[in-house]
Design an enzyme around this catalytic site. Structure first.
Site, PDB file in Angstrom:
ATOM      1  N   CYS A   9       0.770  -1.018  -0.070  1.00  0.00           N
ATOM      2  CA  CYS A   9      -0.147  -0.112  -0.044  1.00  0.00           C
ATOM      3  C   CYS A   9       1.026   1.028   0.144  1.00  0.00           C
ATOM      4  O   CYS A   9       2.044   1.318  -0.202  1.00  0.00           O
ATOM      5  CB  CYS A   9      -0.802   0.176   1.226  1.00  0.00           C
ATOM      6  SG  CYS A   9      -1.673  -1.508   1.546  1.00  0.00           S
ATOM      7  N   GLY A  38      -2.065   1.244  -4.542  1.00  0.00           N
ATOM      8  CA  GLY A  38      -3.313   0.754  -4.077  1.00  0.00           C
ATOM      9  C   GLY A  38      -4.574   1.421  -4.516  1.00  0.00           C
ATOM     10  O   GLY A  38      -4.590   2.822  -4.375  1.00  0.00           O
ATOM     11  N   ASN A 112       2.187  -0.089   5.386  1.00  0.00           N
ATOM     12  CA  ASN A 112       2.480  -0.686   4.079  1.00  0.00           C
ATOM     13  C   ASN A 112       3.574  -1.923   4.292  1.00  0.00           C
ATOM     14  O   ASN A 112       4.568  -1.775   4.632  1.00  0.00           O
ATOM     15  CB  ASN A 112       3.231   0.427   2.993  1.00  0.00           C
ATOM     16  CG  ASN A 112       3.631  -0.233   1.710  1.00  0.00           C
ATOM     17  OD1 ASN A 112       4.712   0.304   1.295  1.00  0.00           O
ATOM     18  ND2 ASN A 112       3.282  -1.451   1.290  1.00  0.00           N
ATOM     19  N   GLY A 113       3.074  -2.970   4.042  1.00  0.00           N
ATOM     20  CA  GLY A 113       3.931  -4.194   3.889  1.00  0.00           C
ATOM     21  C   GLY A 113       3.198  -5.674   4.590  1.00  0.00           C
ATOM     22  O   GLY A 113       2.231  -5.747   4.134  1.00  0.00           O
ATOM     23  N   TYR A 257       9.627  -1.806 -10.722  1.00  0.00           N
ATOM     24  CA  TYR A 257       7.979  -1.747 -11.292  1.00  0.00           C
ATOM     25  C   TYR A 257       7.278  -0.859 -10.309  1.00  0.00           C
ATOM     26  O   TYR A 257       6.565   0.111 -10.712  1.00  0.00           O
ATOM     27  CB  TYR A 257       7.474  -2.985 -11.304  1.00  0.00           C
ATOM     28  CG  TYR A 257       5.937  -3.122 -11.492  1.00  0.00           C
ATOM     29  CD1 TYR A 257       5.439  -2.993 -12.745  1.00  0.00           C
ATOM     30  CD2 TYR A 257       4.902  -3.391 -10.356  1.00  0.00           C
ATOM     31  CE1 TYR A 257       3.840  -3.036 -13.086  1.00  0.00           C
ATOM     32  CE2 TYR A 257       3.632  -3.219 -10.430  1.00  0.00           C
ATOM     33  CZ  TYR A 257       3.188  -3.104 -11.773  1.00  0.00           C
ATOM     34  OH  TYR A 257       1.631  -3.312 -11.953  1.00  0.00           O
TER      35      TYR A 257
END
Ligand code: SF4
Length: 475
Positions: A9, A38, A112-113, A257
């Site tokens: 995220c 996200g 995030n993770g 990416y």
């Protein structure tokens, strides 16, 4: 049950020194800048001088916040979050920020993770009487932190304790009921997290990517270091290195990416890294072609490098409909296949009758690249040579990027020649792991390469247990 909980995220946090400055609009704009991280839900929580209030909604940031919602989020301190899930279940229950309230703690958390030891931590907390209301690892972090707050003096110490118990990848922001924000990055530093300022330091901002700080008209100040906790309170910044490790494990996929090309991750400009990868890719796999065609947008920087190194002109032979969700982060295979056709269209006048070399950043399942090769040939391309700026992805990720299981990873199951035939390309060349390390420009022991070589940087990672609990067929 737990399979619905994993995500990767984007987070943002803002703290204005004057109470008159409303930061929810900044949080909203910052989340729009992080939208690529996200697209299934978004949330903003603010501190209004007395209490924490927030709003979460499903969909893109612009969809998640109906008209007038922001004007009701009054406060000079805020955190925000954009999320994608790993299954079809996109619900508000798992949306972030997560607001924890009890008689002894009141804070909102966005992260995030993926916490790889969340199951054992959850069991320990349940044994101590914690009752969970969701299946998310965010709630595990929140309850662990709350439990630690009972043991120590303040949030800095409680977060230090929490970091020593958590295993996995986490870049997180926290908003307390006294209007402090904390930014925390895991000791291995998997995910980016950075600090900036807006309007001559009137506002401090923490964001997943530097591009969000730029979007807000701010100045980048520094990265949050791996293992570091940063507190911002009324214009004062306090930093603490809570955990120091000899090695780090920045996610190579952020460089290849995931991050925006206009972001800088721990001093490495993403666009430059991708361009270097394109140059290396040409040296590894030259192609006899008339045009270099990028898969927009994430293949564009590598295609520029490939073109410059080879002398083959670059041309926009594929157009992208920007209003279609990114295929990798779409939760269902059936959605993904339709979305590829909606998302890309070849430019017949560019590719017709030409031999082209098509540059993309990665192949996960091969759904996208196969359809693109087919469309290009249908539009008249004589030959399509495919070059990929990431090495073959052969193992699952348990640190926050939600690759499918090995079963669905095409490179884990087929040779390069077989994949080439399957996607209908005239030739196929992947980046090597050495080439990737050279292109990113960081030593190997500063990177996570686990999905490429199966060597997980987290000690004692229980892959079998994680496979089972993350749902053997996650995504
Ligand atoms: S396994 Fe791959 S995708 Fe996951 S954190 Fe490591 S490098 Fe990134």
């Amino acid at each position: 049950m737990f399979g619905d909980a994993k995500e990767s995220c984007g987070v943002i946090a803002l703290s204005a020194s004057h109470k008159s400055i409303q930061v929810s609009k900044y949080a909203f704009d910052g989340l729009v800048a992080l939208q690529h991280r996200g697209q299934e839900s978004a949330g903003i929580y603010v501190y209004n001088g007395k209490s924490i209030k927030g709003y979460k909604g499903l969909g893109l940031v612009s969809e998640a916040f109906p008209a007038n919602t922001l004007s009701r989020l009054i406060g000079n301190v805020a955190i925000g979050h954009v999320r994608y899930s790993t299954t079809s279940k996109s619900n508000l229950e798992n949306a972030q920020p997560y607001h924890f309230t009890s008689t002894y703690a009141n804070f909102a958390l966005a992260f995030n993770g993926t916490i790889s030891n969340f199951l054992s931590l959850r069991r320990e907390l349940e044994e101590k009487g914690h009752v969970f209301t969701s299946d998310s690892d965010t709630e595990v972090i929140a309850r662990l932190l709350a439990a630690n707050l009972l043991e120590v003096e303040d949030y800095m110490d409680a977060l230090t304790l929490t970091m020593r118990q958590l295993e996995g990848a986490y870049s997180m922001v926290l908003l307390t009921d006294s209007g402090e924000i904390y930014a925390v990055r895991d000791p291995l530093g998997f995910k980016p997290l950075c600090l900036g300022t807006i309007s001559q330091k009137e506002i401090y901002v923490v964001a997943s990517e530097t591009a969000a700080i730029d979007t807000l008209g701010g100045e980048f100040e520094s990265d949050i270091l791996p293992g570091e906790i940063v507190r911002v309170s009324e214009g004062e910044v306090t930093r603490k290195k809570a955990v120091t490790l000899e090695r780090h494990a920045r996610c190579m996929f952020e460089f290849v990416y995931f991050s925006r090309p206009d972001s800088v991750f721990d001093g490495i400009p993403i666009h430059m890294a991708r361009e270097r990868l394109g140059r290396i890719l040409y040296r590894l796999h030259p192609a006899d072609a008339e045009l270099v065609v990028p898969v927009p947008d994430s293949g564009r920087s590598a295609a520029t490098g490939y073109s410059e190194e080879s002398g083959i002109p670059i041309a926009e032979g594929l157009m992208k409909n920007r209003y279609v969700w990114r295929t990798f982060i779409m939760p269902l295979q059936s959605y993904r296949e339709n979305q590829v056709r909606l998302k890309f269209n070849p430019v017949k006048s560019v590719v017709d009758g030409r031999d082209i070399v098509l540059i993309d950043d990665s192949i996960v399942r091969s759904t996208t690249i196969k359809q693109i090769v087919y469309m290009l040939k249908k539009a008249g391309a004589k030959k399509v040579h495919v070059r990929i700026s990431c090495p073959p992805i052969i193992a699952a990720c348990y640190m926050g990027i939600d690759f499918p299981t090995r079963r669905e990873l095409v490179a884990a199951n087929y040779t390069v020649e077989e994949i080439c035939r399957f996607i209908g390309a005239d030739s196929l060349g992947y980046m090597s792991i050495d080439g990737l390390i050279e292109g990113i420009g960081l030593p190997e022991n500063e990177l996570c390469l686990a999905c490429l070589n199966g060597k997980y940087p987290i000690e004692n990672i229980d892959v079998t247990l994680l496979e089972k609990t993350l749902g053997g067929g996650r995504r």
